[in-house]
Write a protein that holds these residues in place. Sequence first.
Motif, PDB file in Angstrom:
ATOM      1  N   HIS A  63     102.707  12.380  39.124  1.00  0.00           N
ATOM      2  CA  HIS A  63     102.035  12.157  39.375  1.00  0.00           C
ATOM      3  C   HIS A  63     101.105  12.427  40.211  1.00  0.00           C
ATOM      4  CE1 HIS A  63     103.030   8.240  38.590  1.00  0.00           C
ATOM      5  NE2 HIS A  63     102.432   8.217  39.254  1.00  0.00           N
TER       6      HIS A  63
ATOM      7  N   PHE B  95      94.302  15.631  35.227  1.00  0.00           N
ATOM      8  CA  PHE B  95      94.336  14.503  33.870  1.00  0.00           C
ATOM      9  C   PHE B  95      93.610  14.779  32.919  1.00  0.00           C
ATOM     10  CE2 PHE B  95      96.766  10.899  35.446  1.00  0.00           C
ATOM     11  CZ  PHE B  95      96.857  11.288  36.924  1.00  0.00           C
TER      12      PHE B  95
ATOM     13  N   ASP C 200      91.972  12.891  29.417  1.00  0.00           N
ATOM     14  CA  ASP C 200      91.767  11.779  28.269  1.00  0.00           C
ATOM     15  C   ASP C 200      92.711  10.439  29.038  1.00  0.00           C
ATOM     16  OD1 ASP C 200      90.613  13.031  26.492  1.00  0.00           O
ATOM     17  OD2 ASP C 200      92.288  13.278  24.944  1.00  0.00           O
ATOM     18  N   GLY C 201      92.922  10.491  30.488  1.00  0.00           N
ATOM     19  CA  GLY C 201      93.565   9.552  30.822  1.00  0.00           C
ATOM     20  C   GLY C 201      94.587   9.605  31.325  1.00  0.00           C
ATOM     21  N   LEU C 202      95.954  10.691  31.479  1.00  0.00           N
ATOM     22  CA  LEU C 202      96.638  11.849  31.705  1.00  0.00           C
ATOM     23  C   LEU C 202      97.323  12.479  32.027  1.00  0.00           C
ATOM     24  CD1 LEU C 202      98.668   9.828  28.080  1.00  0.00           C
ATOM     25  CD2 LEU C 202      98.507   8.490  30.328  1.00  0.00           C
ATOM     26  N   PRO C 203      98.292  12.939  32.549  1.00  0.00           N
ATOM     27  CA  PRO C 203      98.596  14.538  33.115  1.00  0.00           C
ATOM     28  C   PRO C 203      98.614  15.065  31.842  1.00  0.00           C
ATOM     29  CG  PRO C 203     100.094  12.632  33.971  1.00  0.00           C
ATOM     30  CD  PRO C 203      99.158  12.017  34.032  1.00  0.00           C
TER      31      PRO C 203
ATOM     32  N   PHE D 102     100.425  17.963  31.392  1.00  0.00           N
ATOM     33  CA  PHE D 102     101.183  19.277  31.850  1.00  0.00           C
ATOM     34  C   PHE D 102     101.409  20.756  30.897  1.00  0.00           C
ATOM     35  CE2 PHE D 102     103.026  14.957  33.020  1.00  0.00           C
ATOM     36  CZ  PHE D 102     102.507  14.891  34.134  1.00  0.00           C
TER      37      PHE D 102
END
Lengths: 419, 419
Positions: free
Chosen positions: B300, B391, B393-396, B398
């Motif tokens: 990140h 990103f 929903d707030g997350l990376p 991958f």
Amino acid sequence: MKNALYAQAGGVTAVINASAAGVIETARRHSEQIGTVFAARRGIFGIWDEELIDTAAEDPDEIARLRATPGGAFGSCRYDVRTIDEDPALYARIFEVFAAHDIGYFFYNGGNGSMDTAWKLDQAARKMGYPLISIGVPKTMDNDLLLTDCCPGFGSVAKYIATSIREVGLDLAAMVQGKPKVFVMEVMGRNAGWVAASSALAKEAEDDAPHIVLLPEVAFDHEAFLARVREIAGRLGYCAVVVSEGIKGQDGRFLSERQVEHGYVQLGGAGEALTQLISRRLGFKYHLAIVDYLQRSARHLASRTDVEQAYGAGRAAVEFALAGLSGVMPAVHRLADSPYRWEIQPLSLQDIGNAERRLPPEFIRADGFGLTEAFRRYALPLIAGEEAPEFRDGLPRFARLALRPVPKLCPPPAYPLPL
Amino acid sequence: MKNALYAQAGGVTAVINASAAGVIETARRHSEQIGTVFAARRGIFGIWDEELIDTAAEDPDEIARLRATPGGAFGSCRYDVRTIDEDPALYARIFEVFAAHDIGYFFYNGGNGSMDTAWKLDQAARKMGYPLISIGVPKTMDNDLLLTDCCPGFGSVAKYIATSIREVGLDLAAMVQGKPKVFVMEVMGRNAGWVAASSALAKEAEDDAPHIVLLPEVAFDHEAFLARVREIAGRLGYCAVVVSEGIKGQDGRFLSERQVEHGYVQLGGAGEALTQLISRRLGFKYHLAIVDYLQRSARHLASRTDVEQAYGAGRAAVEFALAGLSGVMPAVHRLADSPYRWEIQPLSLQDIGNAERRLPPEFIRADGFGLTEAFRRYALPLIAGEEAPEFRDGLPRFARLALRPVPKLCPPPAYPLPL
């Protein structure tokens, strides 16, 4: 026209300075009603010692940059005040300093204890007839304040913890070889498990990290834990555990309360205790991460929602003050989960006091090792969005304040603030 | 037209998958010369067990997303091969699998040991008359490969470490109260101090964190360290120490080689040893952070320069292969410090082998507790630029590969790959 005093207290977060920016910038937009915004160094200590900063002397660009700067720009403190009846000297000094600088508005930015302080100042001012509007500005990465939907500071640490465990999960999955490996990540949370719980947001599938989340709300069961680790690590070759520093055993004692034999030294915390247990009982390989202050300082990965709420709490505090409210805190009120909608409402500080909000039972999975869908619905909106700081030469360019002291107008205190 | 085989080895980094994307995407653009790109699961183990993946069956969007995905998407391994004369069975099996799948190009993505493996395969193929182009693709967060200006993987961990200590420094500065506090952050680096050194990039002024950097290249001097901690913490109220896990005492033993009295258990590492020393000898408060796998997984916060070099190394590996080069590694060659300019050049793997590059003396400050301006000139360009993952929903978000196994064409190996 009265001046305002802003001060910070408690453990700092990635976004407490965003609240500072919200207070200072909003007050500046109301310069017809609020004079100078002073800031106290180190919270209540700076008031006692009359160590004030004139925020108007700061470069407006640096004040704006506070929105993206972790730490506590004016210095924080840990100090629980008593009531005016119990400690009249404290309040006499506070109001002496306030009067000297013509302070009519007080904004105290902190957690449970600080909301209590803001309330006691409000009550003391009324009793002494000092004209004061006292507002608490909520801040705590622990997310343990009552009555507000969430606390500014929590969304960012939650995003950091969930991102980190998702990233580490990919590392672990790639490195399976030989004996099973257990990764333990110790996170903050002495009495409430909100931070540890947030790691569960990283899970998209059952076998994704974290595989086990240990919360202070659930008494630690050695055998059940070891059985679960053995099952997961046996199947996947690895197991990722997130543990709250405050987990307790069945006897109610912290897992970290261990003493080496003969020893005067207390070694390690909950994470260390777990890795030793895993090594001794299962013979597995282990790795331990302790994120410590990194988690509450990681402004580089702040939640935009959290930054907006932190800034918004500072802004609302000034707006409430201008509306004549005192003894209140701007609280986040949730209007809808998805899409997430929220507004800020004033709540009386009297009802918030020194209580702690723990994870409610419906957020904890029946086996005690994970979180429920209800928790996910609650927490996912809080980590939404990114608002990266400015980078320069590869690193975040944080605010640098001049922090020029305001000339003192009072006699020095007769003694240091008693601890 | 021959097929290609790509495999990963060694500790993974935030950007090893960017090299994978570079290899796979570049080979696809040369489909007139390279057939299928297979990937082995878990490096050399996947070759031995004939566990291959057809990367052409993967969604091109997911392959592209590898550029922003930490971990090792195909699985990594730790395995040092011997020469064909020492271990003919290994090479017989490798070339059996290679021949079955018509492999003419081999790309091995790893650190020192893996460059040695790629070289030995090149030599073995020549000896056995198997037509193979074998290329090493460099990767190591340790930055300890010889002859290349830097190693893909290092710039990102350096950026993460420097950012983290800058953030924590602000936290510490805000929380000064009562007894002095020492913050210790333990980072990776068993023999070379590149990662610990990178923390020094966070310093803009002498009193900025980190105040002390402890490197494996400098024998640890208890008394000099304690004197320095006492001076800094006495003056500022706090002191931030970054310690490489591999620091050694004057006796040449790792500081972490401690045993509890009577104990069979080895407790803690260098960071734990330091905090106990500080507590016992100075009586100061302390906090310990161990970043462990977080530091090498923190995609990140990757350095854009590092991502470009990692991807570029993968791309160059294919281009070198198509030019007929074998037994080489794409190395980063620095053309200028500022503005930083670099190019990729082929270097013979024979000269890289299993040696380790440590911090040169001119990068270490005379007192042994910090880094010089020469180090800063070297390292600052490597952390430049950001390239955040997508990103959701707030997350990376991958890459998620399907990893569908290629049907096996060889008999199973007679025994597991001997460890």
